[in-house]
Design a protein around this motif. Structure first.
Motif, PDB file in Angstrom:
ATOM      1  N   GLU A 100      -4.521   0.580   6.678  1.00 33.06           N
ATOM      2  CA  GLU A 100      -5.388   0.443   7.849  1.00 33.06           C
ATOM      3  C   GLU A 100      -6.830   0.160   7.444  1.00 33.06           C
ATOM      4  OE1 GLU A 100      -3.025   3.334  11.031  1.00 33.06           O
ATOM      5  OE2 GLU A 100      -4.600   4.160   9.729  1.00 33.06           O
ATOM      6  N   GLU A 101      -7.292   0.785   6.365  1.00 35.50           N
ATOM      7  CA  GLU A 101      -8.647   0.538   5.893  1.00 35.50           C
ATOM      8  C   GLU A 101      -8.823  -0.892   5.404  1.00 35.50           C
ATOM      9  OE1 GLU A 101      -9.138   3.509   2.916  1.00 35.50           O
ATOM     10  OE2 GLU A 101      -9.658   5.108   4.349  1.00 35.50           O
ATOM     11  N   SER A 102      -7.753  -1.476   4.886  1.00 33.09           N
ATOM     12  CA  SER A 102      -7.823  -2.840   4.352  1.00 33.09           C
ATOM     13  C   SER A 102      -7.743  -3.898   5.439  1.00 33.09           C
ATOM     14  CB  SER A 102      -6.688  -3.068   3.354  1.00 33.09           C
ATOM     15  OG  SER A 102      -6.791  -2.184   2.251  1.00 33.09           O
ATOM     16  N   CYS A 103      -7.259  -3.548   6.611  1.00 28.86           N
ATOM     17  CA  CYS A 103      -7.072  -4.558   7.646  1.00 28.86           C
ATOM     18  C   CYS A 103      -8.172  -4.542   8.701  1.00 28.86           C
ATOM     19  CB  CYS A 103      -5.714  -4.422   8.309  1.00 28.86           C
ATOM     20  SG  CYS A 103      -5.619  -3.108   9.544  1.00 28.86           S
ATOM     21  N   THR A 104      -9.236  -3.753   8.491  1.00 25.00           N
ATOM     22  CA  THR A 104     -10.296  -3.645   9.493  1.00 25.00           C
ATOM     23  C   THR A 104     -10.987  -4.974   9.755  1.00 25.00           C
ATOM     24  OG1 THR A 104     -11.807  -2.927   7.738  1.00 25.00           O
ATOM     25  CG2 THR A 104     -10.745  -1.209   9.073  1.00 25.00           C
ATOM     26  N   ASN A 105     -11.151  -5.786   8.709  1.00 22.99           N
ATOM     27  CA  ASN A 105     -11.848  -7.062   8.867  1.00 22.99           C
ATOM     28  C   ASN A 105     -10.894  -8.256   8.819  1.00 22.99           C
ATOM     29  OD1 ASN A 105     -14.430  -5.835   9.027  1.00 22.99           O
ATOM     30  ND2 ASN A 105     -14.436  -5.601   6.789  1.00 22.99           N
ATOM     31  N   TYR A 138       0.842  -1.191   0.000  1.00 26.27           N
ATOM     32  CA  TYR A 138       0.000   0.000   0.000  1.00 26.27           C
ATOM     33  C   TYR A 138       0.881   1.246   0.000  1.00 26.27           C
ATOM     34  CZ  TYR A 138      -3.407  -3.463   1.566  1.00 26.27           C
ATOM     35  OH  TYR A 138      -4.201  -4.581   1.674  1.00 26.27           O
ATOM     36  N   SER A 196       0.001   4.176   1.239  1.00 20.50           N
ATOM     37  CA  SER A 196      -0.204   4.988   2.433  1.00 20.50           C
ATOM     38  C   SER A 196      -0.617   4.114   3.604  1.00 20.50           C
ATOM     39  CB  SER A 196      -1.281   6.048   2.186  1.00 20.50           C
ATOM     40  OG  SER A 196      -2.563   5.450   2.090  1.00 20.50           O
ATOM     41  N   LYS A 197      -0.313   4.584   4.802  1.00 23.08           N
ATOM     42  CA  LYS A 197      -0.697   3.858   6.014  1.00 23.08           C
ATOM     43  C   LYS A 197      -2.210   3.815   6.159  1.00 23.08           C
ATOM     44  CE  LYS A 197       0.390   3.582  10.947  1.00 23.08           C
ATOM     45  NZ  LYS A 197       1.161   4.209  12.057  1.00 23.08           N
ATOM     46  N   LYS A 198      -2.874   4.905   5.786  1.00 25.67           N
ATOM     47  CA  LYS A 198      -4.333   4.969   5.881  1.00 25.67           C
ATOM     48  C   LYS A 198      -4.977   3.908   5.013  1.00 25.67           C
ATOM     49  CE  LYS A 198      -8.279   8.064   5.256  1.00 25.67           C
ATOM     50  NZ  LYS A 198      -8.723   9.427   4.867  1.00 25.67           N
ATOM     51  N   GLU A 199      -4.478   3.756   3.788  1.00 21.18           N
ATOM     52  CA  GLU A 199      -5.021   2.742   2.871  1.00 21.18           C
ATOM     53  C   GLU A 199      -4.839   1.344   3.453  1.00 21.18           C
ATOM     54  OE1 GLU A 199      -4.463   1.264  -1.795  1.00 21.18           O
ATOM     55  OE2 GLU A 199      -3.026   2.645  -0.869  1.00 21.18           O
TER      56      GLU A 199
END
Length: 211
Positions: free
Chosen positions: A184-189, A177, A179-182
């Motif tokens: 983090e959004e992918s690892c929520t589930n 990824y 960005s870190k934000k991207e």
């Protein structure tokens, strides 16, 4: 091929300390069989050598390798001390897989000379572990240029396994990824944690992928 086991040990120490120096983000070249002229004008042939700049001063690290079938005597450590006294701003390290005779350790400690022992496998393990530490980034690594996801175990610890995906041919590939934000959004589930990948991580990962 090495001419003798002494050359093999020197090459191993050169490799180990090149890896350790690289992981410290210092532009250091570790050299094998380096000739250095001392204050006396005498040329010293150093088994393994590197230097670095700190506060405007060149610091020199000198290795003496003794891949013998017997323990190294105190007199050999004294000989290394004499070389260090002839080369300004230098520190000494002696490597002897079979260890040292009585008195050598005490003499070396008093004069600030580091003594290393252990077989070739244990010495190589130092470099391997350092490379593993780099390949498995911790939470302090900044993602330059990428971020990734790593698997978490049942107790929340990082297992050391990278989260991957499968391409159209059924081959796994590492998900990166920008960005870190991207990330983090992918690892929520997912049972995963975000980790940064810097240039050194990326280089080693590419080396592993091609071996």
């Amino acid at each position: 091929m090495f001419k003798n086991k002494g050359d093999r040990l020197e090459a191993l120490i050169q490799y180990v300390y090149q890896v350790l120096s690289g992981s410290a983000n210092k532009d250091i070249e570790v050299k094998n069989k380096q000739n250095i002229i001392g204050k006396s004008g005498v040329i010293h042939n150093i088994d393994v050598y590197y230097q670095f700049e700190l506060n405007g001063i060149t610091h020199k690290v000198i290795f003496e390798c003794k891949n013998w079938n017997s323990k190294v005597s105190k007199e050999k450590v004294l000989a290394l001390k004499s070389i260090l006294e002839d080369i300004p701003n230098s520190v000494g390290v002696m490597v002897a897989p079979k260890g040292y005779q009585s008195g050598a350790n005490k003499f070396a400690e008093h004069h600030g000379i580091k003594l290393i022992t252990g077989n070739e496998e244990s010495l190589l393990a130092v470099a391997i572990q350092k490379r593993l530490d780099v390949v498995l980034p911790d939470e302090l690594v900044i993602g330059e240029p990428f971020y990734c996801l790593m698997e978490k175990g049942d107790s929340g610890q990082v297992t050391g396994t990278y989260i991957r995906n499968i391409d159209a041919n059924g081959k796994p590939f590492l998900i990166l990824y920008f960005s870190k934000k991207e990330a983090e959004e992918s690892c929520t589930n997912l049972n995963s944690v975000v980790r940064g990948i810097d240039k050194e991580h990326l280089t080693i990962l590419c080396d592993i992928a091609t071996t």
